[in-house]
Design an enzyme around this catalytic site. Structure first.
Site, PDB file in Angstrom:
ATOM      1  N   ASN A 143     -31.021  13.599   6.930  1.00  0.00           N
ATOM      2  CA  ASN A 143     -29.624  13.645   7.382  1.00  0.00           C
ATOM      3  C   ASN A 143     -28.700  13.148   6.271  1.00  0.00           C
ATOM      4  O   ASN A 143     -27.566  13.603   6.140  1.00  0.00           O
ATOM      5  CB  ASN A 143     -29.428  12.786   8.625  1.00  0.00           C
ATOM      6  N   GLN A 171     -24.952   5.739   2.494  1.00  0.00           N
ATOM      7  CA  GLN A 171     -25.825   6.834   2.911  1.00  0.00           C
ATOM      8  C   GLN A 171     -24.988   8.089   3.197  1.00  0.00           C
ATOM      9  O   GLN A 171     -24.763   8.454   4.352  1.00  0.00           O
ATOM     10  CB  GLN A 171     -26.629   6.440   4.155  1.00  0.00           C
ATOM     11  N   ASP A 198     -23.883  11.720   4.050  1.00  0.00           N
ATOM     12  CA  ASP A 198     -24.552  12.787   4.787  1.00  0.00           C
ATOM     13  C   ASP A 198     -24.734  14.028   3.920  1.00  0.00           C
ATOM     14  O   ASP A 198     -23.821  14.433   3.198  1.00  0.00           O
ATOM     15  CB  ASP A 198     -23.735  13.168   6.022  1.00  0.00           C
ATOM     16  N   ARG A 239     -42.201  12.740  10.976  1.00  0.00           N
ATOM     17  CA  ARG A 239     -41.315  12.184  11.984  1.00  0.00           C
ATOM     18  C   ARG A 239     -39.903  12.373  11.415  1.00  0.00           C
ATOM     19  O   ARG A 239     -39.525  11.747  10.445  1.00  0.00           O
ATOM     20  CB  ARG A 239     -41.646  10.709  12.238  1.00  0.00           C
ATOM     21  N   ASP A 246     -36.151  11.971  11.121  1.00  0.00           N
ATOM     22  CA  ASP A 246     -35.174  10.951  11.477  1.00  0.00           C
ATOM     23  C   ASP A 246     -33.867  11.595  11.922  1.00  0.00           C
ATOM     24  O   ASP A 246     -33.407  12.572  11.333  1.00  0.00           O
ATOM     25  CB  ASP A 246     -34.940  10.062  10.249  1.00  0.00           C
ATOM     26  N   GLU A 250     -36.964  12.390  16.240  1.00  0.00           N
ATOM     27  CA  GLU A 250     -36.222  11.275  16.813  1.00  0.00           C
ATOM     28  C   GLU A 250     -34.897  11.843  17.320  1.00  0.00           C
ATOM     29  O   GLU A 250     -33.969  12.073  16.554  1.00  0.00           O
ATOM     30  CB  GLU A 250     -35.959  10.198  15.766  1.00  0.00           C
TER      31      GLU A 250
END
Length: 558
Positions: free
Chosen positions: A103, A169, A171, A199, A201, A243
């Protein structure tokens, strides 16, 4: 086909390389240390190991700020060490899942640096920009109270960039074809090195349209289909565990009507209502959550968990329910986070009560889905509330009574090892519990072994049995699973008092309807009309197979 759907009846174990086992004595866990502990994981009954981020990172968010998707952080070892780990898992019959954090990247990633430096760079469009600060910049923060905005000014780029999480962070513009192609390239790289799945996120944010002028969020679900098509083409049996903390009515959009999108998702709705059931003794809302999340394709599966690396999110509960869980498991303000969750490990939440711990794990192992165990919970590890935010429940694994709990020979571990109180490593560690036949660790090993022998839970359909206890609230959860003409019944008493439970089995069950106890010799023969009466102790539980031994032997031949 069953082999390709291995995740339907698996046991997943989540760990952080950084805090699991340090082999070189620098205070930070590494892959060489993890390889030394693979026999331990195999002995516990683990069939899949899920690794939290281990790629190069400034580590301002526990590795979720990735600076290079194609490497291993030097603190943890090399790509060669990683391959040795995946091969070691393969030799022991264990699969490997790794975190896929796409992401956003770190603001130290080469892509973002070049995007800031050169407006004509192809990477400029890989992020989300705005010349002016959008009107909605102060909404939608993932970490309210810690974050102040989702748009931050970048001096060199002379523009605002979007960040759903922390400002370090940025995007990724995941709708961009080149970004999607890069995500496929990242997956292919790690599949080639022995990974069996990812997995993913923050899935809802990955597939959401992003931009300064968006009035309504919109998900691009077909993006998930393209990810999965590539994954299954490259490696049979490879999966994505998503998730996605979303409302049940959107679950099918993430799975896909035919299971063509995500193979697995975490069941946050059941998780939150499970904790309410344990806090209140009332399982009626949990039953509703089970029914609400029951629809899914035959090839899809839920991931069932108690605790994970984040706070216990209670956002799906009503205000009254949320306060009940806070009162029971996180009454002090320093135990809570973002006014929506609890930042504690399971054992201290349950006051170290062995009865309640066994009840909680029994529920996790027998609710519909695949159990996901958090490292350290198999020995009942505690937390350190003096550490900031979610780090309190991310302390190093406690292996022995050696200094630093046997995690490292360094006097300065990456996070402090719990060393005081009932949860200190001198009292609570793997070595001591392995020697104690009645320890939580040995109990977990036995329960995991039995759970793997009950494919009905992972593959079958469930029904909630009507129980009579004489109480006004639903204190007892009784579930029956059926798969391939075999049936299993699991019963749990969520009350602090013993309960006498009466229920009837369906007419199509075994002719004598005997319930064979799978955990002890306490079997149950029916009264008239296939009706059973079972006395459950406080926080008691029972796992039964339906049908007498002779009947089961006959049925297994068909």
């Amino acid at each position: 086909m069953i082999n390709d759907l291995w995740y339907k009846n698996a046991v997943v174990y989540c760990l952080s390389v950084a805090t699991y086992m340090d082999a070189n004595g620098d205070g930070i866990g590494d892959f060489k240390g993890l390889v030394r502990r693979l026999d331990y994981l195999q002995g516990l009954g683990v069939t899949a190991v899920w690794l939290m981020p281990f790629q190069p990172s400034p580590n301002r968010d526990d590795g979720y700020d990735v600076a290079d998707y194609y490497g291993v952080d030097p603190r943890y070892g090399t790509l060669g060490d990683f391959v040795e780990f995946t091969q070691g898992c393969k030799q022991r019959g264990m699969r490997v899942l790794i975190d896929l954090v796409v992401n956003h990247t770190s603001d130290q990633h080469a892509w973002f640096k070049e995007a800031c430096r050169d407006p004509q760079s192809k990477y400029r469009d890989w992020y989300v920009w705005s010349p002016k600060k959008p009107k909605n910049a102060d909404t939608g923060m993932v970490f309210p109270g810690v974050q102040k905005t989702t748009w931050t000014w970048q001096k060199e780029a002379r523009a605002y960039y979007f960040h759903r999480f922390y400002n370090f962070q940025p995007d990724l513009n995941t709708a961009h074809p080149d970004v999607q192609a890069e995500i496929l390239k990242i997956m292919g790289f790690w599949l080639q090195l022995g990974v069996d799945g990812f997995r993913m996120d923050a899935v809802p944010f990955v597939i959401a349209k992003k931009g300064a002028n968006l009035k309504r969020p919109a998900e691009q679900y077909d993006m998930l289909r393209s990810f999965t098509e590539f994954l299954t083409w490259r490696k049979s049996g490879a999966i994505i565990l998503g998730e996605a903390n979303v409302v049940p009515k959107t679950d099918m959009a993430y799975f896909g009507a035919a299971g063509e999108r995500l193979q697995m998702m975490f069941n946050f709705d059941v998780n939150q209502h499970l904790f309410y059931a344990m806090a209140s003794g009332d399982c009626a809302p949990l039953v509703k959550a089970l029914h609400d999340t029951n629809p899914r394709p035959a090839t899809a599966q839920w991931g069932l968990f108690l605790r994970n690396h984040d706070e216990l999110d209670l956002g799906r509960l009503t205000e009254k329910q949320r306060q009940a869980v806070f009162t029971a498991f996180g009454p002090d303000k320093n135990m809570q986070l973002y006014n929506r969750g609890i930042r504690r490990r399971l054992a201290p939440m349950l006051q170290g009560d062995r009865r309640r711990l066994e009840l909680a794990y029994s529920l996790m192992l027998t609710l519909p889905g695949t159990p996901v165990v958090r490292y350290g919970d198999e020995i009942g590890m505690g937390d350190d509330l003096d550490l900031p935010e979610r780090n309190c429940a991310r302390t190093p694994m406690q292996w022995s009574t050696e200094p630093q709990g046997g995690f490292t020979k360094s006097v300065k571990p990456i996070l402090p090892v719990i060393s005081e109180g009932a949860y200190g490593f001198e009292h609570l560690n793997v070595a001591a519990q392995r020697r104690d036949p009645n320890s939580l660790l040995n109990w977990m090993e036995r329960m995991i072994r039995m759970r793997k022998e009950l494919p009905e839970i992972g593959w079958g359909d469930f029904t909630i049995l009507n129980t009579s206890t004489g109480a006004k609230t639903s204190l007892v959860l009784a579930m029956r699973y059926q798969w391939r003409n075999n049936a299993v019944v699991c019963i749990h008493n969520l009350a602090a008092d013993p309960q006498e439970v009466r229920f009837s089995l369906p007419a199509d069950d075994a002719p004598d309807s005997t319930l064979v106890n799978l955990l002890s010799d306490d079997h149950s023969r029916p009264e008239k009309g296939r009706r059973h009466c079972i006395l459950l102790e406080a926080y008691g539980y029972r796992w039964f197979r339906v049908g007498g031994l002779d009947y089961l032997l006959k049925r297994s031949d068909t």
